[in-house]
Write a protein that holds these residues in place. Sequence first.
Motif, PDB file in Angstrom:
ATOM      1  N   ILE A  71       7.455   4.444  -1.452  1.00 54.04           N
ATOM      2  CA  ILE A  71       6.661   3.258  -1.750  1.00 54.04           C
ATOM      3  C   ILE A  71       7.398   2.064  -1.176  1.00 54.04           C
ATOM      4  N   GLY A 113       6.613  10.445  -9.539  1.00 54.62           N
ATOM      5  CA  GLY A 113       6.368   9.055  -9.181  1.00 54.62           C
ATOM      6  C   GLY A 113       7.575   8.195  -9.484  1.00 54.62           C
ATOM      7  N   SER A 138       1.315   9.681  -1.010  1.00 55.29           N
ATOM      8  CA  SER A 138       0.865   9.430  -2.376  1.00 55.29           C
ATOM      9  C   SER A 138      -0.588   9.798  -2.583  1.00 55.29           C
ATOM     10  N   THR A 139      -1.301  10.100  -1.508  1.00 54.89           N
ATOM     11  CA  THR A 139      -2.719  10.413  -1.648  1.00 54.89           C
ATOM     12  C   THR A 139      -3.024  11.871  -1.389  1.00 54.89           C
ATOM     13  N   ASP A 173       0.839  -1.196   0.000  1.00 56.40           N
ATOM     14  CA  ASP A 173       0.000   0.000   0.000  1.00 56.40           C
ATOM     15  C   ASP A 173       0.872   1.243   0.000  1.00 56.40           C
ATOM     16  N   SER A 174       0.436   2.259  -0.753  1.00 58.63           N
ATOM     17  CA  SER A 174       1.191   3.505  -0.837  1.00 58.63           C
ATOM     18  C   SER A 174       1.182   4.219   0.498  1.00 58.63           C
ATOM     19  N   CYS A 232       4.552   1.104 -12.410  1.00 65.40           N
ATOM     20  CA  CYS A 232       4.509   2.519 -12.041  1.00 65.40           C
ATOM     21  C   CYS A 232       3.827   2.670 -10.690  1.00 65.40           C
ATOM     22  N   SER A 233       4.418   3.474  -9.847  1.00 67.51           N
ATOM     23  CA  SER A 233       3.783   3.780  -8.571  1.00 67.51           C
ATOM     24  C   SER A 233       2.638   4.757  -8.808  1.00 67.51           C
ATOM     25  N   GLU A 234       1.875   5.009  -7.745  1.00 67.88           N
ATOM     26  CA  GLU A 234       0.978   6.155  -7.803  1.00 67.88           C
ATOM     27  C   GLU A 234       1.834   7.414  -7.905  1.00 67.88           C
TER      28      GLU A 234
END
Length: 766
Positions: free
Chosen positions: A571, A744, A432-433, A427-428, A756-758
Amino acid sequence: MKSKHLKISFGLFWALCMIFVMSPASFAETVSSPELSSYTFMVYLNGTDLESEDQGDGTVAGAGSNDLDEMMAIGSEPGVLNVVVQTGGTKQWRNTSISPETNQRWYIKNNEMELIEDVGQVNMAEPETLKDFIIWTATEYPAEKYVLALWNHGGGAHGGYAHDELFEDKSTLSLADIRTALEQASGQSGIAFELIGFDACLMATIETAYIVSPFTKYFIGSEETEPGHGWNYTPIFQKILDDPTISGDKLGEAIAQGFREQALEWDTADETTLSVINAKKIGPVIEALEALVSKAGTDIDEPAAYVEFAKGRNKAEDYGNSGGAHGDSTDMVDIGNLAKQLQNQHPEETSNIISALNNAVVFNLTPPEKKPNATGLTVYLPCKDKEGFEDKLTNYKEINFSPVYTEFIEKYGQIVVSDTTGVELEDSNPASTSDQENSTAGSSNILSSAASAYNGEDITLPSKSFSNSNIRVINFNKPVDANTIFINENIYITNDKNGTSTPFLIEKYELTDNNTKLTLTTKDYFEPGETYSIYIKKDISSKEIKSTDGKTLKDNYKMVFTIISEDRFEIKIKESDISKVNMIYSVLGQYYDNNTKIRFLGMDNDVDFDETTGIVRDNFDGTWVQLGGQFVSLFLMDENDGKYSYSVPIKLNGQDMDLQIIYDTNTETTSILGAWKGIDPDTGLSDRNIIKLKAGDIITPMFYSYDLVTDKDEDIPGEPFTVQDPTKLELQGDYLPQGEYLYGFYIEDIAQNDTCSEFVDISLLD
């Protein structure tokens, strides 16, 4: 009637005899064989775009014509050296004596080309054409020793050599075709070569050496792409005239030395590889390679062994890799460097490879800056080009190279192609949010302090930073004495860890904003949680800030600060996938057009990766790379001992190119190799021209762009700039302008799958 006929016939016979008696020289010329020379040097000169490409000023490239000029500077010498050339394969010649409508055979003299034969328009990429040229030359110009130089583009083991631009099929002369031509020429004429060479890119492969080994003593070729000027033929021919008995290995060495000397003159030495191979010692190299893949072929059935082998393959030095915006790869890998990367897994097998390789390679140019690990020969081993694997394998099988090795690459390649999962992420993290806000003076690696009184009291300065910075920014509430600041002995920094004071080496200072802002750069890094002291001398007339032992600190102002760790975008890679990671890149994009579009600034590997925990953290500091004062899209190609190879997509005077750049972190210097078109998607051949920048060139940086509204992408131009002095053009970091950005991670695994990450939005403020 019968007797009369006999009488006339006898009369004719008598007359002919008298003619021969009276003209012995004519008789000798009619029936004698051509004079035997020491050397006959054949050049199969297939011009293509290397000759015909429009230079934008009404002229053509003329690379073939240039080499003909080099040949004519010496030319043939009867009884010693015959220089014979077949021309063809191009739409236009700079040398107007040559017809582009037909193939022609020339005898090269000093300052003169003598046309010997016109053979019509035949495809230079057909084995029959090459065979006919070899047989004709050997018949007309016999010699004790023969050299064959194949001049044009090259594409490695599976790509072959040369295409004829007068024919639409774009087919090349494959290695299988070259073997056919040599077999038939040898069978029909009995010719054996002293030296066979490729004045072309990417042809110093073990597969090529295997193909030519039955027909020659020595072989010469380049592992990497060749610069457009290719070999320098003048010193080659002079060497033969100076020593008509010269052996193929020594002649090959002379070719390589002349090639490097000309490259130094043309400023292309960073691109030059050339190796001379004893063709009769190729067998042991192949046997050692077979022993390695026989062992590895069994081992890679186990996932852990496959991962380790794939890691070694990915780390080994590749050649003919376009990368960047015009990405493609030949997947040709240096054999010696591959063995080095796999030596922990297979110590005995790799040691045998290196030993056999050293015996076979009789001369190897000192590897250039661009490819420092070149050991003389490459081999095809699938890696980057998964999409093209099946086509490459089909071409490869036609060579009939080692069945053991071919079986291995088919098995290994299929494993790589079928491995499509990529690495998985946990989970990020919260960063990232939500958006991150950074100022261009205080983000990431830059340590920014609050304004503080310059009054000699101990002051704790609040600081937010990412770790591992070596920059400290101090803002004063009133101007300070510039003379005080800029004397080296007047500033002293210590790390107060464990109650001890360890001095920091200060590399540079910068006093700005009316002498109220001091930026210090230290050799060491500030770490989160550590406490530091900065001592600044009160005035010039006071005593030294420190004594010779570096411990006595007095008559100065003191400021104490503690580095407080700030959240970083991070991440986490799943534990089971950590070992499969090949490369991790940071990706940066910039919003524009009312935040409806994103232009991507490229990829770099400036990230922190903990291989134990799988945590990846950013090192973004609000800066990006500029070239010529303009931000550019940057793609990292590879890294060797602190030397980073980058590809920058551009338009050079209106033509799509990739600018090849090396940045040396050890010396902080930039080497711009030039602009390159990459691999031709139609022929699979590498462009041989690395175009050097010159004053007046117009460079337009190109960027990949994505439209969030229409879901479409395109390449868009940046701000063009004119090259003033190419020797002063450097990569330089600078703060990005105020605006909205996207950041990212891009993770590439051992099978070239990408994850690719968020992405997080970043607001950069003035």
